[in-house]
Design an enzyme around this catalytic site. Structure first.
Site, mmCIF file in Angstrom:
data_model
loop_
_atom_site.group_PDB
_atom_site.id
_atom_site.type_symbol
_atom_site.label_atom_id
_atom_site.label_comp_id
_atom_site.label_asym_id
_atom_site.label_seq_id
_atom_site.Cartn_x
_atom_site.Cartn_y
_atom_site.Cartn_z
ATOM 1 N N SER A 148 0.830 -1.211 0.000
ATOM 2 C CA SER A 148 0.000 0.000 0.000
ATOM 3 C C SER A 148 0.861 1.257 0.000
ATOM 4 O O SER A 148 0.520 2.265 -0.636
ATOM 5 C CB SER A 148 -0.946 0.004 1.214
ATOM 6 O OG SER A 148 -0.223 0.131 2.426
ATOM 7 N N ASP A 206 7.065 2.588 6.018
ATOM 8 C CA ASP A 206 6.894 1.980 4.700
ATOM 9 C C ASP A 206 6.976 3.010 3.588
ATOM 10 O O ASP A 206 7.638 2.797 2.554
ATOM 11 C CB ASP A 206 5.557 1.239 4.629
ATOM 12 C CG ASP A 206 5.538 -0.026 5.465
ATOM 13 O OD1 ASP A 206 6.438 -0.204 6.302
ATOM 14 O OD2 ASP A 206 4.609 -0.838 5.290
#
Length: 398
Positions: A148, A206
């Protein structure tokens, strides 16, 4: 009006060391994984914005006047300058896109993040663009590999570029280009907002890995990219065993409360492994000695035992480690544990036959396996003609 046909890519991520200990203020090392998400950006029909995400079954198209009207409802007085997405904004976007309240399926969250980022970025930097966007990924979703975030980073770079907030650094005849440090910082900040839409309260690790690539150190909310790191070959193995990160984190916490005198030294040792590993990685570019690899392998072995002590191991991960050990390779889990993924270090002198034999044995266990690299570059702009045949084929099929 946007007039170029280009592509953007961003890497996934794995945690090299520091899983679970990072929640308690210890150091974690996250590294970019050379499995990437690709976004193709093309001029679209005037007055239309289209997005296609074949991996999650999304094909949507909107007229730009309708999006401008929606943007006027959600942008507020700050013209898109709110630091984070607000609930009222997201509720309006859900209603517009026909997404049920509380929907958490990947296609719903990906569509919601796309609409939020497009409208918020265009509210601050320019008009809603008339473009066609197609996203395809080598990363499996829901495997803890930063899929994502790679999506959000690609979206942020593409939308900031078409709205004129950052440059299009790809010169005629070049195959790839990267943005300036200042532009990367802006890309990262918007990617984090996209991650907030998808995950609610992410750490920011991330999207930072997806933006800068290489490796970074994370401790107590502070993210520090490592200056120079080597690119290391690995096997990435998905055991396909589902797990709940929330349940695993709660189990570690319970064990620490129950046996603090035993568990806290384990956490301190994991912290020391992360810091020692950082020192080794930073030394390797200047001194590419093969002597570094046995040290990295020992770190893998010690940390895997520690993670089992914390209670986040799983028989599938034990099997992974046994199979690779039979080929003289060293592995550890990455991420939450309890199943999920593991990584296996491939030193430079590992023979292709040994790698292939290990892959075959892992696949025979029902696992999915990729030979790839860690320490990969971050978000990158590509000429479409420079993309690999595999990526071009996937984009063409989409």
């Amino acid at each position: 009006m946007w007039a170029r046909d280009v592509a953007v890519s961003a890497p996934g991520k794995v945690i090299l060391h520091g899983e679970h200990a990072v929640v308690l203020g210890k150091v974690a090392l996250a590294v970019a994984l050379d499995l990437r998400t690709f976004l193709r950006l093309r001029p679209g029909a005037e007055g239309r914005l289209s997005v296609s995400l074949p991996g999650v079954g999304v094909r949507r198209s909107w007229d730009t006047p309708g999006l401008r009207a929606l943007r006027g409802r959600i942008a507020g007085k700050g013209r898109g300058e709110e630091p984070l997405p607000r609930w009222k904004q997201l509720d309006a976007l859900r209603e517009f896109a026909g997404i049920a309240a509380g929907a958490s399926a990947p296609e719903s969250l990906a569509t919601l993040a796309f609409l939020y980022m497009c409208l918020a970025i265009s509210a601050k930097y320019g008009d809603v663009p008339s473009v066609d966007i197609l996203v395809w990924s080598e990363l499996p979703t829901g495997a803890g590999l930063g899929s994502s975030a790679a999506y959000a980073v690609c979206l942020a770079a593409a939308l900031l570029m078409v709205c004129g907030a950052i440059s299009c650094p790809l010169q005629e005849g070049e195959s790839t280009a990267r943005w300036t440090e200042e532009e990367l910082t802006l890309i990262n900040s918007w990617a984090f907002r996209g991650e907030r839409v998808i995950h609610g309260n992410p750490s920011g690790v991330d999207n930072a890995v997806g933006t800068w690539g290489g490796a970074l150190r994370y401790q107590a909310g502070k993210i520090t990219p490592l200056k120079r790191v080597p690119t290391l070959r690995i096997l990435l193995t998905n055991t396909k065993v589902p797990r709940s990160t929330k349940v695993l984190v709660a189990g570690v916490k319970e064990k620490i409360l129950k046996f603090p005198a035993i568990m806290k030294p384990v956490l301190d040792s994991i912290d020391a492994i992360s810091q020692e590993c950082q020192s080794v990685l930073e030394a390797m570019p200047a001194d590419p000695s093969p002597e570094h690899y046995p040290v990295l392998e020992e770190f893998f072995d010690i940390n895997q035992h520690h993670l089992n002590v914390l209670g986040v191991g799983h028989p599938s991960l034990d099997r992974l480690c046994q199979v690779t050990a039979s080929h003289s390779l060293h592995s550890k889990l990455t991420g939450a544990g309890g199943g999920g993924c593991g990584i296996t270090l491939l030193p430079p002198d590992t023979s292709p036959l040994a790698v292939e034999a290990a892959k075959q044995d892992l696949c025979a266990c029902g696992f999915e396996c990729w030979e790839t690299k860690i320490g990969a570059p971050g978000v990158t702009l590509h000429s479409c003609s420079s993309l690999s045949a595999q990526v071009l084929h996937a984009l063409a099929r989409s």
